[in-house]
Motif scaffolding. Structure first.
Motif, PDB file in Angstrom:
ATOM      1  N   GLY A   1     -29.013 -51.623   5.065  1.00 33.98           N
ATOM      2  CA  GLY A   1     -29.337 -52.094   4.310  1.00 33.98           C
ATOM      3  C   GLY A   1     -30.850 -52.115   4.214  1.00 33.98           C
ATOM      4  O   GLY A   1     -31.317 -51.485   4.881  1.00 33.98           O
ATOM      5  N   PRO A   2     -31.284 -52.931   3.332  1.00 35.74           N
ATOM      6  CA  PRO A   2     -32.953 -52.685   3.137  1.00 35.74           C
ATOM      7  C   PRO A   2     -33.533 -52.952   4.345  1.00 35.74           C
ATOM      8  O   PRO A   2     -35.040 -52.978   4.450  1.00 35.74           O
ATOM      9  N   HIS A   3     -33.186 -53.820   5.182  1.00 32.96           N
ATOM     10  CA  HIS A   3     -33.899 -54.479   6.462  1.00 32.96           C
ATOM     11  C   HIS A   3     -33.520 -53.645   7.786  1.00 32.96           C
ATOM     12  O   HIS A   3     -33.667 -54.081   8.858  1.00 32.96           O
ATOM     13  N   ASP A   4     -32.926 -52.447   7.724  1.00 30.18           N
ATOM     14  CA  ASP A   4     -32.472 -51.787   8.762  1.00 30.18           C
ATOM     15  C   ASP A   4     -33.516 -50.388   8.719  1.00 30.18           C
ATOM     16  O   ASP A   4     -33.664 -49.917   7.696  1.00 30.18           O
ATOM     17  N   GLY A   5     -33.921 -50.129   9.917  1.00 35.60           N
ATOM     18  CA  GLY A   5     -34.380 -48.931  10.158  1.00 35.60           C
ATOM     19  C   GLY A   5     -35.719 -48.470   9.398  1.00 35.60           C
ATOM     20  O   GLY A   5     -36.505 -49.418   9.251  1.00 35.60           O
TER      21      GLY A   5
ATOM     22  N   LEU B   1     -34.806 -50.356  14.147  1.00 33.66           N
ATOM     23  CA  LEU B   1     -36.250 -49.956  13.843  1.00 33.66           C
ATOM     24  C   LEU B   1     -36.293 -48.683  14.511  1.00 33.66           C
ATOM     25  O   LEU B   1     -36.025 -48.588  15.847  1.00 33.66           O
ATOM     26  N   PRO B   2     -36.705 -47.417  14.366  1.00 33.89           N
ATOM     27  CA  PRO B   2     -37.060 -46.374  15.043  1.00 33.89           C
ATOM     28  C   PRO B   2     -38.037 -46.657  16.331  1.00 33.89           C
ATOM     29  O   PRO B   2     -38.913 -47.426  16.033  1.00 33.89           O
ATOM     30  N   GLY B   3     -37.679 -45.974  17.283  1.00 33.56           N
ATOM     31  CA  GLY B   3     -38.524 -46.166  18.567  1.00 33.56           C
ATOM     32  C   GLY B   3     -40.114 -46.242  18.389  1.00 33.56           C
ATOM     33  O   GLY B   3     -40.725 -46.867  19.227  1.00 33.56           O
TER      34      GLY B   3
END
Length: 192
Positions: free
Chosen positions: A11-15, A156-158
């Motif tokens: 969704g828009p709150h991922d990654g 979130l990407p590291g």
């Protein structure tokens, strides 16, 4: 739907999407502060409370200095927790809690500084130092908003939090250098 089921969906709150939303919200905060600071009629008055200092400017200089020192602690604890320090020992359990609390205290210490700058002085650009300070101040609170929103982003990407946290610390140091360091380097100013 179970919590696990919700986590599996994208969704828009991922990654990267979540990071983009957080960055957009942060940019809106920064622009809103800049517009307010530019259009607001500066009061030119100090805050009512100077907490044992001789005036507003020394208080702001010291609060910002304490904020930077806590920011250094933040950088060190984050690097330690993520295994980026040349220390073989794993970060102790208190490091995460210390990181969170030092960030909260640093933010609270900067609030009267930022509030006074915005309310009393406004967004000023009469020389390079004050223009850089005004821009960095608005950007600081925008990046702070981005970081706080990013902390709640799943997948979130590291590289994202270190990048946003590093930007936040860099802006804090820039603010300190263009105001507190400048103030402390002036001849004859009261240190307290």
């Amino acid at each position: 739907m179970s919590r696990q089921g919700r986590r599996r969906r994208s969704g828009p709150h991922d990654g990267l999407g979540g990071l983009a939303v957080a960055a957009l919200m942060g940019a809106l905060v920064a622009v809103a502060l800049g517009v307010y600071g530019r259009t607001h009629e500066p009061t030119g008055r100090p805050l009512a409370l100077v907490i044992g200092f001789s005036g507003m400017t020394p208080m702001k200089a010291w609060l910002a200095t304490f904020g930077v020192l806590l920011g250094v602690f933040q950088v060190v604890t984050a690097a330690w927790m993520w295994g980026r320090l040349p220390i073989t020992r794993k970060a102790p359990a208190w490091a995460a809690e210390g990181h969170r609390w030092s960030g909260a205290v640093a933010f609270v210490l900067t609030l009267p500084v930022g509030y006074h700058c915005l309310w009393s002085l406004g967004f000023v650009t009469f020389d390079t130092r004050t223009a850089l300070h005004s821009i960095a101040g608005c950007a600081f609170y925008g990046v702070f908003a981005t970081k706080m929103l990013s902390l709640r982003t799943e997948k979130l990407p590291g590289w994202a939090l270190p990048l946003v946290g590093g930007a936040l610390f860099t802006l804090l140091v820039a603010l300190w250098a263009t105001a507190s360091l400048w103030y402390f380097s002036q001849p004859g100013v009261p240190l307290r």
